[in-house]
Design a protein around this motif. Sequence first.
Motif, PDB file in Angstrom:
ATOM      1  N   GLY A  14       0.664  -0.876   0.066  1.00  0.00           N
ATOM      2  CA  GLY A  14       0.447   0.216   0.316  1.00  0.00           C
ATOM      3  C   GLY A  14       0.833   0.790  -0.304  1.00  0.00           C
ATOM      4  N   ALA A  15       2.097   1.374   0.923  1.00  0.00           N
ATOM      5  CA  ALA A  15       3.071   2.676   1.043  1.00  0.00           C
ATOM      6  C   ALA A  15       2.777   2.795  -0.565  1.00  0.00           C
ATOM      7  N   MET A  16       3.764   1.940  -1.326  1.00  0.00           N
ATOM      8  CA  MET A  16       5.255   2.129  -2.446  1.00  0.00           C
ATOM      9  C   MET A  16       3.739   1.689  -4.093  1.00  0.00           C
ATOM     10  N   ARG A  17       2.291   2.118  -3.669  1.00  0.00           N
ATOM     11  CA  ARG A  17       1.298   1.774  -5.049  1.00  0.00           C
ATOM     12  C   ARG A  17       1.252   3.608  -5.132  1.00  0.00           C
ATOM     13  N   GLY A  18       2.210   3.498  -7.089  1.00  0.00           N
ATOM     14  CA  GLY A  18       2.134   4.426  -7.184  1.00  0.00           C
ATOM     15  C   GLY A  18       3.350   4.556  -7.764  1.00  0.00           C
TER      16      GLY A  18
ATOM     17  N   SER B 102       5.570  -3.631 -12.922  1.00  0.00           N
ATOM     18  CA  SER B 102       5.238  -5.232 -12.886  1.00  0.00           C
ATOM     19  C   SER B 102       6.231  -5.557 -11.352  1.00  0.00           C
ATOM     20  N   THR B 103       6.757  -4.885 -10.558  1.00  0.00           N
ATOM     21  CA  THR B 103       6.983  -5.269  -9.003  1.00  0.00           C
ATOM     22  C   THR B 103       6.223  -4.553  -8.292  1.00  0.00           C
ATOM     23  N   THR B 104       5.387  -4.050  -8.640  1.00  0.00           N
ATOM     24  CA  THR B 104       4.221  -4.346  -8.489  1.00  0.00           C
ATOM     25  C   THR B 104       3.472  -5.407  -8.029  1.00  0.00           C
ATOM     26  N   ALA B 105       3.376  -5.687  -9.100  1.00  0.00           N
ATOM     27  CA  ALA B 105       3.008  -7.393  -9.509  1.00  0.00           C
ATOM     28  C   ALA B 105       3.572  -8.218  -8.938  1.00  0.00           C
ATOM     29  N   ALA B 106       4.795  -8.437  -8.971  1.00  0.00           N
ATOM     30  CA  ALA B 106       5.753  -9.229  -8.245  1.00  0.00           C
ATOM     31  C   ALA B 106       5.689  -9.628  -6.804  1.00  0.00           C
TER      32      ALA B 106
END
Length: 335
Positions: free
Chosen positions: A79-83, A88-92
């Motif tokens: 949640g903190a790193m959203r955006g 690809s990193t978010t999906a991984a």
Amino acid sequence: INWYSSLNRLVKRYDMALLALSFVWACLVLLDQLRVWNSGDMRFSGCLESVERLVHNGTLVGMVVAAVVTTVVQAVIGGAMRGVWGTSTTAAWGNLFMGVRGDGAIVLCVVPVVLVVLSLGFVAIEAIVLTAVCSAVSWTVAYASRRFNRQHSCPARVETGYETTKAGKTVAQPLVATVGFVVFVCTFVPYQFAFLVIYFAQLMTTIRTMARARQDISSVNAGVLGDRARYQLALLLFWTSSLPYCAPELLVWVRNLSVLWFEDAASDHNLMNMVGYFGLRMIASTGVVPRLERTSRGVTYVGVGASVIVAWLWGIRRPYLLYSVGNGVSAWLAA
């Protein structure tokens, strides 16, 4: 509330998670047995003894805490790193462990906790069933063998004498069978079928060793045969967690044969996909894993521990990876 229907839906929805976490527990059981054996214990521990130790020494509590922490950390950091992270990193990151995401995902911590406890229960049930089946069949075989020997006045076969008088035959037969098995896998059957054959061969070997231990209960070989049987049963429990990953491909292969379609992918005949299981099965049929030196012991513990971490983080979303992990662990134990 229909509790049976709710449990059925829970199992069907999280079946891959239960399989992956069962693999984790199977690795921990084997690791505990090797740790106790290398610590100088006089006998190789049984599977149920190891499961009981994992409950009493805090491993179960540690796994429950790890499930909660992993879920919370994944949800909070995601949640903190959203955006900030790329797609690809978010999906991984979101595909690690249970794949929880979103601000309300922390509430779902109860689901991993339940699955961790259920998966340990599944492994315990597997251990009970395998032990009961092997013990019952081996007792029947030993009883029938003793009765046959009494009726025909045959002396009991001693292990050392048998290997001396039948040395040429016992070496030639496995060699011919191994060559035939390798050729069969390379040309016709997929490696999933080969693993199934290896698994049932290990089952028969375990039963045979148990039967011989019951026959030689008063001889000096009884303790050696008992340790060998418990080690073979431990490997059988470890390999049971890999069976579900072979079943779908094997069913497709059988279905293709029924419609006379013989086209296979090249990867289906890759011997590397079964060499670890096959090698360890051959070695385990003749004895227990030797007590390791300090360096080899550390490498073994780190390797099995790394397998636990891989299964924990990626096994649920990439379940077929666990078959290769089990193959690698088996190859190291056979080395």
